[in-house]
Design a protein around this motif. Sequence first.
Motif, PDB file in Angstrom:
ATOM      1  N   LYS A 258       1.025  -1.146   0.098  1.00  0.00           N
ATOM      2  CA  LYS A 258       0.043  -0.061  -0.067  1.00  0.00           C
ATOM      3  C   LYS A 258       0.939   1.475   0.136  1.00  0.00           C
ATOM      4  O   LYS A 258       0.581   2.055  -0.829  1.00  0.00           O
ATOM      5  CB  LYS A 258      -1.066  -0.037   1.251  1.00  0.00           C
ATOM      6  N   ASN A 259       1.847   1.373   0.844  1.00  0.00           N
ATOM      7  CA  ASN A 259       2.720   2.373   0.839  1.00  0.00           C
ATOM      8  C   ASN A 259       4.321   1.960   1.098  1.00  0.00           C
ATOM      9  O   ASN A 259       4.704   1.488   2.100  1.00  0.00           O
ATOM     10  CB  ASN A 259       2.490   3.267   2.205  1.00  0.00           C
ATOM     11  N   SER A 260       4.970   2.164  -0.031  1.00  0.00           N
ATOM     12  CA  SER A 260       6.297   1.371   0.062  1.00  0.00           C
ATOM     13  C   SER A 260       7.399   2.651   0.751  1.00  0.00           C
ATOM     14  O   SER A 260       8.568   2.131   0.590  1.00  0.00           O
ATOM     15  CB  SER A 260       6.723   1.127  -1.378  1.00  0.00           C
ATOM     16  N   ARG A 309       9.872  -3.280  -5.289  1.00  0.00           N
ATOM     17  CA  ARG A 309       9.282  -2.148  -5.038  1.00  0.00           C
ATOM     18  C   ARG A 309      10.115  -1.103  -5.278  1.00  0.00           C
ATOM     19  O   ARG A 309       9.505   0.075  -5.652  1.00  0.00           O
ATOM     20  CB  ARG A 309       9.763  -1.789  -3.215  1.00  0.00           C
ATOM     21  N   ILE A 310      11.447  -1.263  -5.669  1.00  0.00           N
ATOM     22  CA  ILE A 310      12.234  -0.276  -6.569  1.00  0.00           C
ATOM     23  C   ILE A 310      11.592  -0.073  -7.788  1.00  0.00           C
ATOM     24  O   ILE A 310      11.560   1.241  -8.298  1.00  0.00           O
ATOM     25  CB  ILE A 310      13.788  -0.421  -6.637  1.00  0.00           C
ATOM     26  N   SER A 316       6.379   5.878  -9.981  1.00  0.00           N
ATOM     27  CA  SER A 316       5.556   6.807  -9.235  1.00  0.00           C
ATOM     28  C   SER A 316       5.819   8.160  -9.551  1.00  0.00           C
ATOM     29  O   SER A 316       7.188   8.543  -9.950  1.00  0.00           O
ATOM     30  CB  SER A 316       6.095   6.656  -7.810  1.00  0.00           C
ATOM     31  N   SER A 317       4.914   8.950  -9.354  1.00  0.00           N
ATOM     32  CA  SER A 317       5.124  10.503  -9.721  1.00  0.00           C
ATOM     33  C   SER A 317       6.037  11.093  -8.885  1.00  0.00           C
ATOM     34  O   SER A 317       6.358  12.112  -8.879  1.00  0.00           O
ATOM     35  CB  SER A 317       3.685  10.968  -9.862  1.00  0.00           C
ATOM     36  N   ARG A 318       5.906  10.712  -7.553  1.00  0.00           N
ATOM     37  CA  ARG A 318       6.800  11.213  -6.222  1.00  0.00           C
ATOM     38  C   ARG A 318       7.817  10.210  -6.089  1.00  0.00           C
ATOM     39  O   ARG A 318       7.501   9.130  -5.690  1.00  0.00           O
ATOM     40  CB  ARG A 318       5.766  11.512  -5.240  1.00  0.00           C
ATOM     41  N   PRO A 319       9.165  10.560  -6.029  1.00  0.00           N
ATOM     42  CA  PRO A 319      10.111   9.942  -5.722  1.00  0.00           C
ATOM     43  C   PRO A 319      10.076   9.503  -4.120  1.00  0.00           C
ATOM     44  O   PRO A 319       9.847  10.486  -3.404  1.00  0.00           O
ATOM     45  CB  PRO A 319      11.429  10.832  -5.863  1.00  0.00           C
ATOM     46  N   LEU A 320      10.299   8.116  -3.940  1.00  0.00           N
ATOM     47  CA  LEU A 320      10.118   7.751  -2.814  1.00  0.00           C
ATOM     48  C   LEU A 320      11.420   7.089  -2.294  1.00  0.00           C
ATOM     49  O   LEU A 320      12.223   6.297  -2.900  1.00  0.00           O
ATOM     50  CB  LEU A 320       9.306   6.376  -2.548  1.00  0.00           C
ATOM     51  N   ARG A 321      12.096   7.424  -0.966  1.00  0.00           N
ATOM     52  CA  ARG A 321      13.260   7.013  -0.417  1.00  0.00           C
ATOM     53  C   ARG A 321      13.402   5.639   0.053  1.00  0.00           C
ATOM     54  O   ARG A 321      14.292   4.859  -0.085  1.00  0.00           O
ATOM     55  CB  ARG A 321      13.893   8.047   0.447  1.00  0.00           C
ATOM     56  N   GLY A 322      12.119   5.050   0.588  1.00  0.00           N
ATOM     57  CA  GLY A 322      11.981   3.844   1.277  1.00  0.00           C
ATOM     58  C   GLY A 322      12.603   2.556   0.737  1.00  0.00           C
ATOM     59  O   GLY A 322      13.634   1.938   1.214  1.00  0.00           O
ATOM     60  N   PRO A 323      12.331   2.269  -0.583  1.00  0.00           N
ATOM     61  CA  PRO A 323      12.741   1.245  -1.142  1.00  0.00           C
ATOM     62  C   PRO A 323      14.255   0.991  -1.500  1.00  0.00           C
ATOM     63  O   PRO A 323      15.003   0.053  -1.310  1.00  0.00           O
ATOM     64  CB  PRO A 323      12.152   1.135  -2.577  1.00  0.00           C
ATOM     65  N   TYR A 324      14.772   2.218  -1.652  1.00  0.00           N
ATOM     66  CA  TYR A 324      16.436   2.178  -2.006  1.00  0.00           C
ATOM     67  C   TYR A 324      16.996   2.086  -0.789  1.00  0.00           C
ATOM     68  O   TYR A 324      17.959   1.421  -0.558  1.00  0.00           O
ATOM     69  CB  TYR A 324      16.755   3.533  -2.811  1.00  0.00           C
ATOM     70  N   LEU A 325      16.492   2.847   0.317  1.00  0.00           N
ATOM     71  CA  LEU A 325      17.111   2.657   1.688  1.00  0.00           C
ATOM     72  C   LEU A 325      17.159   1.117   2.282  1.00  0.00           C
ATOM     73  O   LEU A 325      17.861   0.557   2.892  1.00  0.00           O
ATOM     74  CB  LEU A 325      16.574   3.712   2.621  1.00  0.00           C
TER      75      LEU A 325
END
Length: 971
Positions: A258-260, A309-310, A316-325
Amino acid sequence: MAARGHVQDPNDRRLRPIYDYLDNGNNKMAIQQADKLLKKHKDLHCAKVLKAIGLQRTGKQDEAYALAQEVAALEPTDDNSLQALTILYREMHRPELVTKLYEAAVKKVPNSEEYHSHLFMAYARVGEYKKMQQAGMALYKIVPKNPYYFWSVMSLIMQSISAQDENLSKTMFLPLAERMVEKMVKEDKIEAEAEVELYYMILERLEKYKEALDVVRGKLGEKLTSELQSRENKCMAMYKKLCRWPECNALSRRLLLKNSDDWQFYITYFDSVFQLIDESWTPPPEEEHSLEGEVHYSIEQAVKFIEERITEESKSSRPLRGPYLAKLELIRRLRYRGCNDEYKLGDPEELMFQYFKKFGDKPCCFTDLKVFVDLLPSSQYTKFISQLLAVIPLSAAAEGELALPGDIKALQQHLCVVQLSRLLGIYHAMEKKQKLSVVRELMLRYRHGLEFGKSCLKTELQFSDYYCLLAVHLLLDLWLEGEETAVWQCLTLLEEGLSHSPSNAQFKLLLIRIYCRLGAFEPVAELYSSLDAKHIQHDTIGYLLTRYAESLGHYAAASQSCNFALRFFHSNQKDTSEYIIQAYKYGAFEKIPEFIAFRNRLNSSLHFAQVRTERMLLDLLLEANISTSLEESIKSMSLSPEEDDIPWKDLRDNRDLTVLFNWDPKDRDISEEHRKLSLEEETMWLRIRSLTLRLVSGLPTLSHTIQPKNSEKTAENGVSSKIDTIRSLLQQLEAAVDSGKKFLEQKIQYPVLGPPPTRMAGFFSNGSCQCQTSLFYLVSDIYELDTNGLEDSAEIQERIGNSFKSLVERLTDLFNKCKGDLIEVRDGTLKTHPSLLENLVFFVETISIALWVSSYCDSVLRPFKSNLQKKKKKKKESSLAMPPVFTHFLDYVTELQTLTSNVIDHIKGLEIILTALKLEELSLKDTLLLQEEKKFTKTVQGKVQSSYHHSVQEIGELLKKRLDTIKKLKI
């Protein structure tokens, strides 16, 4: 006032002017108006209470209390009087009286919902949990509303929390609370989310995790809607408690789908995967994996899940830091288990490089990568930094000039690299010249970066502030390496930074620490005030102020800073009661134990105990000149040598030792060991100070009575037990001093921005400790002389004479350690000597104790002398020999007077030197200061000079008072 908002009384019109006067702070007029009204209406109880409020606020507490009790004895039931009395008792800090008030009202008006609820809240203020439970049930019987029923249930939980016996808590209070809620569940009377939360809390405390899980997953759990993912979080907590890792894994996986970007669920996901691997878990055949769905139970599945997830994130339209970390976190865990090469997740260095390219322009990039730098081999540090620098778009105006960022994004990227360089220890390995070169470069970048913040408001920070902070950290390294001018450059750069960014708390905190290290407290008070510390911060960062104020001779500022802190601690008790009441009113039951724990944490605060002790010692130092005023001061503070109100076993170190930003590598940073040692040192020093205070408070209790003493009388009137207390405290002081000396033998060095050391080392090294201890031993000898009389006490008199001599010698040694220039200019370098200032402060304290002890000696010897003179007159003998103790005492007082005069002359000399001192403009060697820097250097030096001057003046003024008192000491 709050009371008049809903007053439905015919007397309301008459009372209104009094309310108005009280609201506007015109208490005298309120009293006059109340008196006028009472002449006409003698039975108007509320007018009497309002008059009492006026008296309380004008400092006439006794009159106010007497008037209030007069009304309370009549057991009023009118709303006006009850509300007014509640306000008065609250201002008197006597909440227990409110309970009696409403107990009487409830007896007279047994069916009043309002009075019953007021009674419940009154019990809540004083923590009477059993009575709260009873009041809640009584209220529910009158008005059967769910909240009242659950108030009673919550009061049972509070009884279980406060019970000394944990067994009683789990066998009586909590099961009873559980049965009460189950009754409501069976009757289908559960209405609100708060009631479900309460049920969950009871089951959790009873360790009935399966039942709690059933509640959350069942029909009742549907009411848990106020917080996002409230049900999921509670389920997750229960799965962990029950070690149901398949459900833990499946639920965290589902939530990540739901929220990666939710980091807490990545941690749970990894924890559960590795738990399942260790347990060799396999899914049941032909059944669902778990209650929560599909389970990942192998490293391959985890790797694949993170890669997915990456891939999803890239769409995604907004870059997310979670999957990379998460990928870096997985590498770290696999490496810890020794199986990283098996699964090709990539090279950490390359992954961090890619992460930087994607998020390097965000201020959080550094804190994200900081956690994973230990994945890099140390041999690759320089290469990694060069690689990062290569992708930042920097441009130079001309060849050979510094390449600078063209926009804020590039500036943030460069700042991230500079912070990483410091963290990886690259700057620490440099030589002095290189460090100075880096400082120059960082300040050029800082000043260039100010262009991007021209439109910033005063309350906003400049984009380039971190460059200035990093430059200061490098200069602090140089200062520790012996480069004296570096510390002045630190202050110059920080003052410059603060002029451009007046709201930057880091600049202010660093200035506070450095000014204090240099012995200049005057600028610190203003800086701390501008930080606008709120609520709990008075405990967490208050130590920065209270540690140095008195020790650097700023007595007025010390008194003020102690008052600030104590005001917060004392209001905590009252405020927390109000929070608890609001939590009951709004059904936030889970917050109530938190508020109680918060209150206990503050009551057991190390800083609270320190401030309280130092404040009382300071008050005695400033106000108590002779034994009579000492006695009055001790009485007003309710001090008793027998009582020790410091909770030594429960002391909590609430200091925030990481409030200052730090980019040091782990081996140079504040460690857990530093924290532990600092707490140990602070506790030892507090014990010494507390025992000193109690010994001083014991002096007036030994006061000489006119009748000659004998052992029987002393035992009767209890004075012998007083001297036993003094001797016992003296033994404890000796033990505390020995512990302190052993501790200091370890020669602990805290990081420069770590916990500040206590004053204990100076107290031992300058001789104050020996002086003060000797003075308290002298008290014991004088008491012995007082008890035995002059006839058979030649040995005691000789001992007292020797004590007087050695005391003068020790005080002279202490004075010698105060001699020297406080500020000196050597080879264009300014150097301060704050230890001389601290020694002077210790001298003033020790001479004050000497004066109080001398005053006690005087009170003992004076009656002996008058008796001898009477004998002389009777026998008409002028040749009657005077006992040597009188001569010893007079010689001692004369020498004390001479020594104090010498110290005052020395201080006058210091004042003249400080006034005449023309400070040169200083510069770092090999550094040409800019015009702007010269201006700030002058400001900094002026502040330090002014602060030393102020310190010396305050110390001198206090010593003059002491000298005047010593002159009056004549038998």
